[in-house]
Design a protein around this motif. Structure first.
Motif, PDB file in Angstrom:
ATOM      1  N   LEU A  71      -8.019   0.916  -4.946  1.00 34.70           N
ATOM      2  CA  LEU A  71      -6.790   1.378  -5.351  1.00 34.70           C
ATOM      3  C   LEU A  71      -6.346   2.464  -4.462  1.00 34.70           C
ATOM      4  CD1 LEU A  71      -7.384   1.782  -9.220  1.00 34.70           C
ATOM      5  CD2 LEU A  71      -5.917   0.086  -8.097  1.00 34.70           C
ATOM      6  N   LYS A  72      -6.995   3.378  -3.886  1.00 37.00           N
ATOM      7  CA  LYS A  72      -6.600   4.274  -2.984  1.00 37.00           C
ATOM      8  C   LYS A  72      -6.029   3.325  -1.599  1.00 37.00           C
ATOM      9  CE  LYS A  72      -7.910   8.691  -0.979  1.00 37.00           C
ATOM     10  NZ  LYS A  72      -9.183   9.687  -0.786  1.00 37.00           N
ATOM     11  N   SER A  73      -6.652   2.529  -1.028  1.00 33.21           N
ATOM     12  CA  SER A  73      -6.344   1.783   0.117  1.00 33.21           C
ATOM     13  C   SER A  73      -4.997   0.915  -0.241  1.00 33.21           C
ATOM     14  CB  SER A  73      -7.508   0.835   0.648  1.00 33.21           C
ATOM     15  OG  SER A  73      -7.802  -0.134  -0.138  1.00 33.21           O
ATOM     16  N   LYS A  74      -4.872   0.502  -1.585  1.00 35.77           N
ATOM     17  CA  LYS A  74      -3.593  -0.160  -1.714  1.00 35.77           C
ATOM     18  C   LYS A  74      -2.642   0.595  -1.819  1.00 35.77           C
ATOM     19  CE  LYS A  74      -2.442  -3.792  -5.053  1.00 35.77           C
ATOM     20  NZ  LYS A  74      -2.636  -4.699  -6.468  1.00 35.77           N
ATOM     21  N   LYS A  75      -2.498   2.006  -2.212  1.00 31.45           N
ATOM     22  CA  LYS A  75      -1.623   2.849  -2.331  1.00 31.45           C
ATOM     23  C   LYS A  75      -0.889   3.279  -0.931  1.00 31.45           C
ATOM     24  CE  LYS A  75      -2.337   4.670  -6.618  1.00 31.45           C
ATOM     25  NZ  LYS A  75      -2.595   5.905  -7.347  1.00 31.45           N
ATOM     26  N   LYS A  76      -2.291   3.270   0.215  1.00 33.14           N
ATOM     27  CA  LYS A  76      -1.780   3.680   1.504  1.00 33.14           C
ATOM     28  C   LYS A  76      -0.840   2.662   2.349  1.00 33.14           C
ATOM     29  CE  LYS A  76      -5.476   6.615   2.883  1.00 33.14           C
ATOM     30  NZ  LYS A  76      -6.651   6.957   3.547  1.00 33.14           N
ATOM     31  N   LYS A  77      -1.104   1.306   1.905  1.00 33.42           N
ATOM     32  CA  LYS A  77      -0.520   0.258   2.563  1.00 33.42           C
ATOM     33  C   LYS A  77       1.155   0.289   2.128  1.00 33.42           C
ATOM     34  CE  LYS A  77      -3.987  -2.979   3.433  1.00 33.42           C
ATOM     35  NZ  LYS A  77      -4.846  -4.044   2.858  1.00 33.42           N
ATOM     36  N   ALA A  78       1.364   0.494   0.797  1.00 34.67           N
ATOM     37  CA  ALA A  78       2.684   0.511  -0.051  1.00 34.67           C
ATOM     38  C   ALA A  78       3.683   1.777   0.480  1.00 34.67           C
ATOM     39  CB  ALA A  78       2.499   0.532  -1.419  1.00 34.67           C
TER      40      ALA A  78
END
Length: 78
Positions: A71-78
């Motif tokens: 979830l944390k890595s997904k937020k960084k991409k957005a």
């Protein structure tokens, strides 16, 4: 920082060895229930219950950790 890492590694190794030695002595060597040292150990039913609950807790912790990282890595991409 390397010295602190070595100290933590040594502490974890010693803890693991002591737990392994205790468990081995408890389960394998004390097979007969009439031995006098049984009063210093937990009942043998816990020899199965403790590792099963520890494994379940570890799997739950790892699942939550992997989910959090995803979830944390997904937020960084957005």
């Amino acid at each position: 920082m390397e010295l602190a890492d070595r100290a933590v590694g040594l502490l974890l190794t010693l803890t693991s060895l002591s737990i392994f030695t205790y468990y081995t002595f408890w389960v394998i060597i004390l097979a007969s229930s009439d031995h006098f040292v049984h009063k210093y150990f937990l009942p043998q039913e816990y020899a199965i219950l403790i590792p099963v609950y520890a494994a379940m807790a570890l799997i739950c912790f790892l699942s939550v950790f992997v989910g959090y990282v995803m979830l944390k890595s997904k937020k960084k991409k957005a």
